[in-house]
Design an enzyme around this catalytic site. Structure first.
Site, PDB file in Angstrom:
ATOM      1  N   HIS A   1       0.864  -1.189   0.000  1.00  0.00           N
ATOM      2  CA  HIS A   1       0.000   0.000   0.000  1.00  0.00           C
ATOM      3  C   HIS A   1       0.898   1.236   0.000  1.00  0.00           C
ATOM      4  O   HIS A   1       2.113   1.138  -0.168  1.00  0.00           O
ATOM      5  CB  HIS A   1      -0.951  -0.004   1.201  1.00  0.00           C
ATOM      6  CG  HIS A   1      -0.265  -0.080   2.535  1.00  0.00           C
ATOM      7  ND1 HIS A   1      -0.039   1.027   3.319  1.00  0.00           N
ATOM      8  CD2 HIS A   1       0.256  -1.129   3.217  1.00  0.00           C
ATOM      9  CE1 HIS A   1       0.590   0.650   4.429  1.00  0.00           C
ATOM     10  NE2 HIS A   1       0.782  -0.643   4.383  1.00  0.00           N
ATOM     11  N   GLY A   2       0.296   2.397   0.168  1.00  0.00           N
ATOM     12  CA  GLY A   2       1.025   3.648  -0.006  1.00  0.00           C
ATOM     13  C   GLY A   2       2.254   3.800   0.856  1.00  0.00           C
ATOM     14  O   GLY A   2       3.297   4.288   0.398  1.00  0.00           O
TER      15      GLY A   2
END
Length: 320
Positions: free
Chosen positions: A174-175
Protein backbone atom coordinates in the site's frame (compact mmCIF):
# COMPACT_ATOMS: atom_id res chain seq x y z
CA UNK A 1 18.15 20.03 9.90
CA UNK A 2 15.14 19.93 7.60
CA UNK A 3 12.11 22.16 7.73
CA UNK A 4 9.15 21.75 5.39
CA UNK A 5 6.28 24.03 4.39
CA UNK A 6 3.10 22.98 2.60
CA UNK A 7 1.27 26.08 1.31
CA UNK A 8 -1.85 26.49 -0.81
CA UNK A 9 -4.70 28.69 -1.89
CA UNK A 10 -7.60 27.90 0.42
CA UNK A 11 -7.48 25.02 2.89
CA UNK A 12 -5.80 22.39 0.70
CA UNK A 13 -2.57 22.53 2.73
CA UNK A 14 -4.33 21.60 5.96
CA UNK A 15 -6.21 18.93 4.05
CA UNK A 16 -2.83 17.32 3.37
CA UNK A 17 -1.91 17.46 7.05
CA UNK A 18 -3.93 14.52 8.35
CA UNK A 19 -2.88 12.32 5.43
CA UNK A 20 0.81 13.19 5.77
CA UNK A 21 0.70 12.51 9.51
CA UNK A 22 -0.81 9.12 8.75
CA UNK A 23 2.06 8.33 6.39
CA UNK A 24 4.93 10.08 8.18
CA UNK A 25 3.94 10.34 11.83
CA UNK A 26 4.49 13.65 13.58
CA UNK A 27 8.27 13.59 13.88
CA UNK A 28 8.99 16.08 11.07
CA UNK A 29 9.02 19.86 11.21
CA UNK A 30 6.19 20.72 8.81
CA UNK A 31 4.28 24.02 8.69
CA UNK A 32 0.96 24.13 6.86
CA UNK A 33 -0.17 27.45 5.38
CA UNK A 34 -3.69 27.94 4.02
CA UNK A 35 -3.78 31.30 2.23
CA UNK A 36 -6.61 33.73 1.55
CA UNK A 37 -9.16 32.14 3.87
CA UNK A 38 -11.94 34.43 5.15
CA UNK A 39 -10.72 35.96 8.43
CA UNK A 40 -7.49 33.97 8.06
CA UNK A 41 -4.01 35.36 8.77
CA UNK A 42 -2.16 37.33 6.12
CA UNK A 43 -0.04 35.15 3.83
CA UNK A 44 3.07 37.32 4.06
CA UNK A 45 2.85 37.35 7.85
CA UNK A 46 2.72 33.55 7.85
CA UNK A 47 5.73 33.38 5.54
CA UNK A 48 7.70 35.75 7.78
CA UNK A 49 6.86 33.62 10.85
CA UNK A 50 8.24 30.53 9.12
CA UNK A 51 11.41 32.23 7.93
CA UNK A 52 12.14 33.61 11.41
CA UNK A 53 12.72 30.01 12.55
CA UNK A 54 15.22 29.24 9.77
CA UNK A 55 18.89 29.08 10.75
CA UNK A 56 22.06 28.66 8.70
CA UNK A 57 21.90 24.90 9.29
CA UNK A 58 18.29 24.62 8.09
CA UNK A 59 17.41 23.05 4.77
CA UNK A 60 14.01 24.50 3.92
CA UNK A 61 11.82 22.75 1.35
CA UNK A 62 8.61 24.55 0.40
CA UNK A 63 5.72 22.85 -1.41
CA UNK A 64 3.15 25.10 -3.12
CA UNK A 65 0.03 24.20 -5.04
CA UNK A 66 0.37 26.13 -8.33
CA UNK A 67 3.51 26.95 -10.27
CA UNK A 68 3.42 30.72 -10.81
CA UNK A 69 0.44 31.15 -8.49
CA UNK A 70 0.40 33.94 -5.93
CA UNK A 71 1.39 31.63 -3.05
CA UNK A 72 4.34 30.38 -5.08
CA UNK A 73 5.31 33.92 -6.06
CA UNK A 74 5.23 35.22 -2.49
CA UNK A 75 7.56 32.49 -1.28
CA UNK A 76 9.96 33.19 -4.15
CA UNK A 77 9.99 36.90 -3.25
CA UNK A 78 10.68 36.25 0.43
CA UNK A 79 13.39 33.60 -0.05
CA UNK A 80 15.21 34.74 -3.21
CA UNK A 81 18.34 35.76 -1.27
CA UNK A 82 18.38 32.75 1.07
CA UNK A 83 20.57 29.66 0.77
CA UNK A 84 19.42 26.07 1.23
CA UNK A 85 15.85 26.92 0.23
CA UNK A 86 14.03 24.83 -2.36
CA UNK A 87 10.56 25.52 -3.74
CA UNK A 88 8.54 22.77 -5.43
CA UNK A 89 5.31 23.85 -7.13
CA UNK A 90 2.32 21.98 -8.52
CA UNK A 91 2.57 19.30 -5.86
CA UNK A 92 0.38 16.33 -5.04
CA UNK A 93 0.65 13.79 -2.23
CA UNK A 94 3.19 11.48 -3.96
CA UNK A 95 5.39 14.50 -4.72
CA UNK A 96 5.51 15.61 -1.10
CA UNK A 97 6.22 12.11 0.19
CA UNK A 98 8.88 11.42 -2.45
CA UNK A 99 10.80 14.63 -1.80
CA UNK A 100 10.55 14.18 1.97
CA UNK A 101 12.39 10.88 1.71
CA UNK A 102 15.52 13.02 1.40
CA UNK A 103 15.20 13.73 5.12
CA UNK A 104 14.40 10.09 5.93
CA UNK A 105 17.51 8.74 4.23
CA UNK A 106 19.86 11.37 5.67
CA UNK A 107 20.76 12.92 2.33
CA UNK A 108 21.50 16.59 1.75
CA UNK A 109 18.95 18.47 -0.33
CA UNK A 110 20.01 19.90 -3.68
CA UNK A 111 18.25 21.00 -6.84
CA UNK A 112 19.61 17.96 -8.69
CA UNK A 113 18.43 15.49 -6.04
CA UNK A 114 14.98 17.06 -5.81
CA UNK A 115 14.66 16.98 -9.60
CA UNK A 116 15.54 13.28 -9.51
CA UNK A 117 12.74 12.75 -6.99
CA UNK A 118 10.32 14.67 -9.21
CA UNK A 119 11.12 12.40 -12.15
CA UNK A 120 10.10 9.46 -9.99
CA UNK A 121 6.90 11.04 -8.70
CA UNK A 122 5.68 12.08 -12.16
CA UNK A 123 5.43 8.39 -12.95
CA UNK A 124 2.87 7.99 -10.14
CA UNK A 125 0.21 9.77 -12.21
CA UNK A 126 -1.51 6.94 -14.03
CA UNK A 127 -4.90 6.10 -15.44
CA UNK A 128 -6.48 2.83 -14.42
CA UNK A 129 -6.98 0.87 -17.67
CA UNK A 130 -10.58 0.52 -18.83
CA UNK A 131 -12.06 -2.92 -19.39
CA UNK A 132 -12.27 -2.30 -23.15
CA UNK A 133 -8.62 -1.27 -23.29
CA UNK A 134 -7.54 -4.35 -21.38
CA UNK A 135 -9.56 -6.53 -23.80
CA UNK A 136 -7.85 -4.94 -26.81
CA UNK A 137 -4.44 -5.47 -25.26
CA UNK A 138 -5.25 -9.12 -24.62
CA UNK A 139 -6.31 -9.65 -28.25
CA UNK A 140 -3.05 -8.14 -29.47
CA UNK A 141 -1.08 -10.23 -27.03
CA UNK A 142 -2.87 -13.40 -28.14
CA UNK A 143 -1.98 -12.79 -31.78
CA UNK A 144 1.68 -12.26 -31.08
CA UNK A 145 1.99 -14.67 -28.21
CA UNK A 146 5.26 -16.48 -27.80
CA UNK A 147 6.01 -19.48 -25.60
CA UNK A 148 6.52 -18.31 -22.04
CA UNK A 149 10.12 -18.47 -20.91
CA UNK A 150 10.94 -21.02 -18.27
CA UNK A 151 11.12 -19.69 -14.73
CA UNK A 152 14.63 -19.01 -13.63
CA UNK A 153 15.86 -21.82 -11.49
CA UNK A 154 17.46 -21.29 -8.12
CA UNK A 155 21.21 -21.49 -8.27
CA UNK A 156 22.41 -24.80 -6.93
CA UNK A 157 25.14 -25.10 -4.36
CA UNK A 158 25.22 -22.39 -1.71
CA UNK A 159 21.90 -21.85 0.11
CA UNK A 160 20.95 -18.44 1.47
CA UNK A 161 20.26 -18.22 5.22
CA UNK A 162 19.61 -14.45 5.42
CA UNK A 163 16.42 -12.48 4.79
CA UNK A 164 17.30 -8.83 4.03
CA UNK A 165 14.06 -7.34 5.36
CA UNK A 166 10.63 -8.51 6.52
CA UNK A 167 7.60 -6.48 7.56
CA UNK A 168 4.30 -7.64 9.02
CA UNK A 169 1.59 -5.52 7.42
CA UNK A 170 -1.96 -6.80 7.04
CA UNK A 171 -2.49 -4.49 4.03
CA UNK A 172 0.59 -5.96 2.33
CA UNK A 173 1.43 -3.50 -0.50
CA UNK A 174 0.00 0.00 0.00
CA UNK A 175 1.02 3.65 -0.01
CA UNK A 176 3.32 3.57 3.02
CA UNK A 177 5.26 0.65 1.56
CA UNK A 178 5.60 2.16 -1.91
CA UNK A 179 6.25 5.79 -0.95
CA UNK A 180 8.20 5.41 2.30
CA UNK A 181 9.65 2.01 3.16
CA UNK A 182 10.75 1.32 -0.41
CA UNK A 183 12.91 4.48 -0.27
CA UNK A 184 14.30 3.94 3.22
CA UNK A 185 15.19 0.33 2.42
CA UNK A 186 16.34 1.12 -1.16
CA UNK A 187 14.26 -1.78 -2.42
CA UNK A 188 15.01 -3.80 -5.54
CA UNK A 189 12.11 -6.13 -4.95
CA UNK A 190 9.13 -7.15 -2.83
CA UNK A 191 8.07 -10.69 -2.00
CA UNK A 192 4.48 -11.01 -0.81
CA UNK A 193 4.19 -14.21 1.23
CA UNK A 194 0.54 -15.15 1.63
CA UNK A 195 -1.27 -18.37 0.78
CA UNK A 196 -4.64 -16.73 -0.01
CA UNK A 197 -3.31 -13.94 -2.22
CA UNK A 198 -1.12 -16.43 -4.10
CA UNK A 199 -4.35 -18.09 -5.27
CA UNK A 200 -6.30 -14.90 -6.01
CA UNK A 201 -5.56 -13.29 -9.39
CA UNK A 202 -7.66 -10.20 -8.69
CA UNK A 203 -5.76 -9.40 -5.50
CA UNK A 204 -2.46 -10.09 -7.22
CA UNK A 205 -3.31 -7.65 -10.00
CA UNK A 206 -4.22 -4.96 -7.49
CA UNK A 207 -1.00 -5.37 -5.49
CA UNK A 208 1.21 -5.42 -8.57
CA UNK A 209 -0.39 -2.26 -9.91
CA UNK A 210 0.60 -0.39 -6.73
CA UNK A 211 4.32 -1.08 -7.16
CA UNK A 212 6.46 1.27 -9.30
CA UNK A 213 8.22 -0.11 -12.38
CA UNK A 214 11.68 0.03 -10.80
CA UNK A 215 10.72 -2.49 -8.08
CA UNK A 216 10.07 -6.13 -8.95
CA UNK A 217 7.23 -7.82 -7.07
CA UNK A 218 6.53 -11.53 -6.77
CA UNK A 219 3.67 -13.15 -4.89
CA UNK A 220 4.12 -16.59 -3.39
CA UNK A 221 2.63 -18.96 -0.87
CA UNK A 222 4.48 -19.14 2.45
CA UNK A 223 6.36 -22.24 1.29
CA UNK A 224 7.00 -20.70 -2.11
CA UNK A 225 8.45 -17.56 -0.55
CA UNK A 226 10.78 -19.62 1.65
CA UNK A 227 12.02 -21.55 -1.37
CA UNK A 228 12.63 -18.32 -3.29
CA UNK A 229 14.48 -16.77 -0.34
CA UNK A 230 16.92 -19.70 -0.27
CA UNK A 231 18.40 -18.46 -3.56
CA UNK A 232 21.89 -17.14 -2.64
CA UNK A 233 21.37 -14.11 -4.89
CA UNK A 234 18.82 -12.78 -2.39
CA UNK A 235 21.63 -11.93 0.03
CA UNK A 236 22.99 -9.41 -2.48
CA UNK A 237 19.64 -7.72 -3.09
CA UNK A 238 17.48 -5.23 -1.22
CA UNK A 239 14.34 -7.33 -0.89
CA UNK A 240 11.40 -6.81 1.47
CA UNK A 241 9.19 -9.74 2.44
CA UNK A 242 5.62 -8.80 3.39
CA UNK A 243 3.37 -11.01 5.52
CA UNK A 244 -0.13 -10.32 6.83
CA UNK A 245 0.36 -11.80 10.29
CA UNK A 246 3.06 -12.36 12.87
CA UNK A 247 2.40 -16.08 12.64
CA UNK A 248 3.13 -15.96 8.91
CA UNK A 249 6.37 -14.10 9.67
CA UNK A 250 7.38 -16.94 11.99
CA UNK A 251 6.61 -19.48 9.26
CA UNK A 252 8.57 -17.59 6.60
CA UNK A 253 11.63 -17.04 8.78
CA UNK A 254 11.76 -20.62 10.07
CA UNK A 255 15.18 -22.03 9.22
CA UNK A 256 16.81 -18.68 8.42
CA UNK A 257 19.72 -17.66 10.60
CA UNK A 258 19.42 -13.89 10.11
CA UNK A 259 16.74 -11.32 9.32
CA UNK A 260 18.60 -8.04 8.89
CA UNK A 261 15.50 -5.86 9.31
CA UNK A 262 12.36 -7.24 10.98
CA UNK A 263 9.46 -4.86 11.47
CA UNK A 264 5.88 -5.18 12.69
CA UNK A 265 3.88 -2.27 11.33
CA UNK A 266 0.15 -2.83 10.77
CA UNK A 267 -1.52 -5.89 12.21
CA UNK A 268 -4.69 -7.00 14.00
CA UNK A 269 -7.09 -4.16 13.27
CA UNK A 270 -9.19 -6.38 11.03
CA UNK A 271 -9.42 -9.25 13.53
CA UNK A 272 -12.68 -9.87 15.40
CA UNK A 273 -10.92 -11.92 18.07
CA UNK A 274 -10.10 -10.57 21.51
CA UNK A 275 -6.91 -8.59 21.15
CA UNK A 276 -4.48 -6.40 23.04
CA UNK A 277 -3.26 -3.02 21.81
CA UNK A 278 0.52 -2.67 21.67
CA UNK A 279 0.63 0.41 19.42
CA UNK A 280 -1.98 2.39 17.50
CA UNK A 281 -1.38 0.15 14.49
CA UNK A 282 -0.53 -3.12 16.26
CA UNK A 283 -3.20 -5.25 17.95
CA UNK A 284 -2.40 -8.83 18.91
CA UNK A 285 -4.50 -11.88 19.73
CA UNK A 286 -3.25 -14.57 22.10
CA UNK A 287 -2.03 -16.68 19.18
CA UNK A 288 -0.19 -13.69 17.70
CA UNK A 289 1.43 -13.03 21.10
CA UNK A 290 2.79 -16.57 21.04
CA UNK A 291 4.15 -16.01 17.53
CA UNK A 292 5.66 -12.66 18.57
CA UNK A 293 7.47 -14.37 21.43
CA UNK A 294 9.09 -16.79 18.97
CA UNK A 295 10.24 -13.93 16.77
CA UNK A 296 11.58 -11.90 19.71
CA UNK A 297 13.58 -14.81 21.06
CA UNK A 298 15.19 -15.62 17.71
CA UNK A 299 15.54 -12.06 16.38
CA UNK A 300 15.90 -9.68 19.35
CA UNK A 301 16.38 -6.70 17.02
CA UNK A 302 12.77 -7.06 15.74
CA UNK A 303 10.88 -3.80 16.15
CA UNK A 304 7.46 -2.21 16.06
CA UNK A 305 7.24 0.89 13.88
CA UNK A 306 4.45 1.96 11.55
CA UNK A 307 6.32 4.51 9.39
CA UNK A 308 10.00 5.50 9.35
CA UNK A 309 9.30 8.78 11.15
CA UNK A 310 7.68 7.06 14.17
CA UNK A 311 9.54 6.04 17.30
CA UNK A 312 10.94 2.52 17.05
CA UNK A 313 10.08 0.02 19.81
CA UNK A 314 11.81 -3.31 20.25
CA UNK A 315 9.45 -6.26 20.16
CA UNK A 316 11.05 -7.56 23.36
CA UNK A 317 9.47 -4.61 25.23
CA UNK A 318 6.02 -6.13 24.73
CA UNK A 319 6.79 -9.77 25.49
CA UNK A 320 5.66 -10.78 29.00
Amino acid sequence: MFKFVVASHGDLAHGYQSTLEMFLGTGYDITYISAYLPDGPDLEEQIDQVLETVTEETQLIIFTDLFGGSVNQKFIEHTKDMENVFIVAGVNLPTILEVMTIAMTGDTASQALIEEKLVNTRQEIKQYPLVEAKKEEKEVDDKSAKPAPKKEEIVTGEVNDTIPALRVDERLVHGQIVMLWSKVLSLDGIIVANDEVAENEVQQSSLKMAVPDNIKIVIRTIDGAKKLLRDPRIKRMHVLVLTKTIADAVAVTDGFETVEFLNIGNVGKGSDEKKEKWLNTVYVTDSEKDAAKILAEKYPQANLQNVPGDAKHLLTEFIK
